[in-house]
Structure formats: C-alpha cells, structure tokens
Design an enzyme around this catalytic site. Structure first.
Site, PDB file in Angstrom:
ATOM      1  N   CYS A 180       2.018   5.449  25.728  1.00  0.00           N
ATOM      2  CA  CYS A 180       2.525   5.984  26.990  1.00  0.00           C
ATOM      3  C   CYS A 180       4.046   6.085  26.916  1.00  0.00           C
ATOM      4  O   CYS A 180       4.731   5.081  26.686  1.00  0.00           O
ATOM      5  CB  CYS A 180       2.108   5.085  28.147  1.00  0.00           C
ATOM      6  SG  CYS A 180       2.592   5.724  29.763  1.00  0.00           S
ATOM      7  N   GLN A 224      -7.917  -0.749   3.911  1.00  0.00           N
ATOM      8  CA  GLN A 224      -8.728  -1.382   4.946  1.00  0.00           C
ATOM      9  C   GLN A 224     -10.079  -1.871   4.429  1.00  0.00           C
ATOM     10  O   GLN A 224     -10.716  -2.716   5.061  1.00  0.00           O
ATOM     11  CB  GLN A 224      -8.959  -0.417   6.116  1.00  0.00           C
ATOM     12  CG  GLN A 224      -7.755  -0.192   6.989  1.00  0.00           C
ATOM     13  CD  GLN A 224      -7.318  -1.444   7.734  1.00  0.00           C
ATOM     14  OE1 GLN A 224      -8.038  -2.428   7.828  1.00  0.00           O
ATOM     15  NE2 GLN A 224      -6.104  -1.421   8.254  1.00  0.00           N
ATOM     16  N   GLY A 239       0.801  -1.215   0.000  1.00  0.00           N
ATOM     17  CA  GLY A 239       0.000   0.000   0.000  1.00  0.00           C
ATOM     18  C   GLY A 239       0.836   1.268   0.000  1.00  0.00           C
ATOM     19  O   GLY A 239       0.476   2.258  -0.651  1.00  0.00           O
TER      20      GLY A 239
END
Length: 373
Positions: free
Chosen positions: A321, A177, A69
């Site tokens: 995080c 997708q 892609g």
C-alpha cells in the site's frame, strides 16, 4: 512470537551454528595455504562441498560456493550469455521469477540480448506448451524457478529440461525455495545449473551454492585467483561453507519426515473450516512446497489481516500500500488472479520449528476475527 515467514528467511539451526564455531576461532587458516592451518580449512571446505553435493545427488566438484542465491543466478545468466554469445543471444524465463533472475535478464536486454517470457497458468505453473514455440536457433538458456517463493507452486522442471536439451539449449533452475523442502536429484531432472540460497535452509545469510554440470564450463562472474577450480575467485568463506554443508546434511534428514506437510495441511483444512468460500488458495493445491500457503481473504487486503492477527505473528503479504493505493503481487498478476482476490493475499510459510501449538494459536485468532467480522 510466532514465525510463519520461513520462505523469507530461516533462523540458523543450532547445529549449524555449532559447526561454524571451530572455524571462527581455532581453525582460521586460509584453505590455499600449504601449512597445517590451511590443510584443516581446506578439508573443512571440501567436506562441506560433499555434503551439499550429497543433498543434490551430484559430484562434489560440480558445486561452487557463492555469496548467496543472487550471485549464483547472476553467475549462470551472465556466464552463459558471455560464454555462448557466438551461438546466440536469446534467453527464456518467466515473469514470476525472483528479481535475482529478472534483473540480470533486464541488464542483458539493455545491452542487446533478447529475453522472452513464458506465460503462466492460473495455478502458477509456466505454460510448458509454449516453450517449444519460443525456442529459436539463437536460444542459449532457459531459466525457470523450481518452485515459486510466493505461492509454493512447483514447476514441471524435468519436462522443461527435456524440451531444452532436445533443442540443444541449456537449462537453469533457481531452487532456493525448494532445496531441503522437497527431494531434488539433479541428474534425474537433467538440470545443467541449479541455485541454492543458504538462508532459506537454516544456514546464515551470505552463503549459497551453484551446481554446474561437470560437462559444462562458463565464464566466471568474479575473476581473480583460481579458487573453486577457477570458477569463482575469492578466498573461501570457510565458516559459512561449513555452515551450508551442515545445513544440507540436516536437510537430508528432515526430508525423511512429513512434519511440514502435516502442519501445513492441518492449518489449511482448519482455515477452510473457519472461512469456507471466503478464502481462496493461490497456486496449485497438489504441486506445491509442503510448507507454503498463499491464501486470499476475500473482502480484505493482506495488510489488514496481518494487523488483525497481531504483531506477535509474522507472515507476509502479497500486496503493498503506497499513498492509499494498493499494488498487488506481480506473481499473482501473472497468474491472472482477480485484483480483488489478489489484494487479500497473505503468505504463510511454515518451518522446521513450527509447532502444532503455534498453528492452533493462529487458528484461534482467525476464529475470533471471523466471529467478530
């Protein structure tokens, strides 16, 4: 292990793997060779091209095989930029696109092109009403993804294409997708370019395809010998071309049943029953991929949810995080999802091999978690 991260990558379907095997061993010829080995390889590539074209309802000579892609997206964006520089230097996209769109646009901006970004509504759809005002006489391309990889929201592609063509602007959609999950007819949608990524479609990583409307010609990204009708140089990857063709053939059959939609709706309705208003669905409830749920668990961050579910359940989180600081997904940020909601986002993406037993197992974990906390 329960795999609910099909939007990240899919396993290779056994039928796809079986289709590849003859071209690994016996039928190893170069498709450009004139002898029998070459003819067999050439025939296999062209059959695969037909199978990809059939899934998109286009002509086989409108399909270019690529390495994936990212190459397909780069080919369109840079190819249009180079080919149509005499017409203009302005490209329109959105900030919820994949990096394989955003980074080529960023590159072009650094060398003098102008890039504009369509705003995004709270349901994850781009604001089409803003497109007409953004288009100028220097606009050469609009590139908007068919569906979002994080939220599953399907964009109003046909409407966007119509506006583009009313202003003589080319339109590309990254459908990595979407292909194989929802029906796509490139002629009905009136698309100029469309991207496919094989590893989202039960084919191997390292293979993709680009649809280019037969009326158009753009500068190749890779120059060399005249492969792919002069549109992409490099000896054809026969093994992976065959794999993508077979994957598209299987996808055509899979579109005829509602397995994904049924499993996803079952999962979501039960989560709502367990958590009620303590969860929030990110994206559009109706206009979304049949396999994708992006759900925020209020009062948690996504990583905590995945840890509580256990290492044997694979899904992905929309936050990261670093050094104690939590950054939220750029997609959810563009949708104006509140930070406290966005930090609790988890994406569950189901696939061909997801079973009701898998979903029931995950739901039982959630019931125990909710009762405990």
């Amino acid at each position: 292990m329960i795999y609910l991260d099909y939007n990240a990558t899919t396993p290779i379907d056994k039928e796809v793997a079986d289709a590849m095997l003859p071209y690994m061993y016996d039928n190893f010829g170069n498709p450009s060779s004139s002898h029998e080995y070459g003819k067999i390889a050439k025939q296999a590539v062209e059959q695969a091209r037909t199978e990809v074209a059939d899934l998109l309802h286009c002509l086989k000579n409108e399909i270019i095989f690529t390495s994936g892609g990212s190459e397909a997206n780069n080919t369109v964006i840079k190819g249009v930029a180079y080919t149509y520089r005499h017409k203009g230097d302005h490209i329109i996209t959105s900030k919820i696109e994949h990096p394989a769109i955003l980074n080529p646009c960023d590159y072009l901006e650094r060398i003098g092109y102008k890039i504009s970004y369509l705003p995004v509504k709270e349901n994850g759809m781009v604001d089409v009403s803003a497109l007409e005002q953004m288009i100028t006489d220097r606009t050469i391309l609009v590139t908007i993804m068919h569906s979002n990889n994080e939220t599953g929201t399907i964009q109003p592609i046909k409407e966007i294409a119509q506006i583009c063509h009313e202003h003589n602007v080319l339109f590309h959609t990254d459908a990595s997708q979407s292909v194989g999950k929802v029906p796509i007819d490139v002629y009905d949608l009136d698309i100029d370019f469309l991207t496919i990524a094989g590893h989202k479609l039960y084919a191997p990583k390292g293979i993709g395809a680009l649809y280019v409307n037969k009326k158009l010609s753009i500068e190749p990204l890779i120059h060399g010998a005249g492969h792919e009708l002069g549109r992409r140089a490099g000896t054809e990857n026969v093994i992976f071309d065959v794999a993508l063709g077979k994957a598209c053939q299987l996808a055509q059959k899979a579109l005829q049943n509602d397995h994904l939609k049924e499993m996803t709706n079952y999962f979501y309705s039960n989560l709502k029953e367990i958590y009620g208003d303590k969860i929030h669905l990110n994206g559009d409830l109706d206009n979304r991929l049949p396999n994708t749920l992006n759900i925020s668990f209020l009062g948690y961050n996504g990583n905590e949810i995945l840890e509580l579910l256990g290492d044997d359940i694979a899904a992905s989180t929309g936050s990261a995080c670093h050094s104690g600081l939590i950054s939220i997904s750029p997609v959810l940020k563009e949708m104006n999802v509140p930070i406290d909601t966005a930090r609790g986002a988890v994406r569950f993406s189901l696939g061909r091999f997801t079973t009701k037993e898998d979903i029931d197992t995950v739901l039982e974990r959630f019931r125990k978690m909710n009762n405990k906390y």
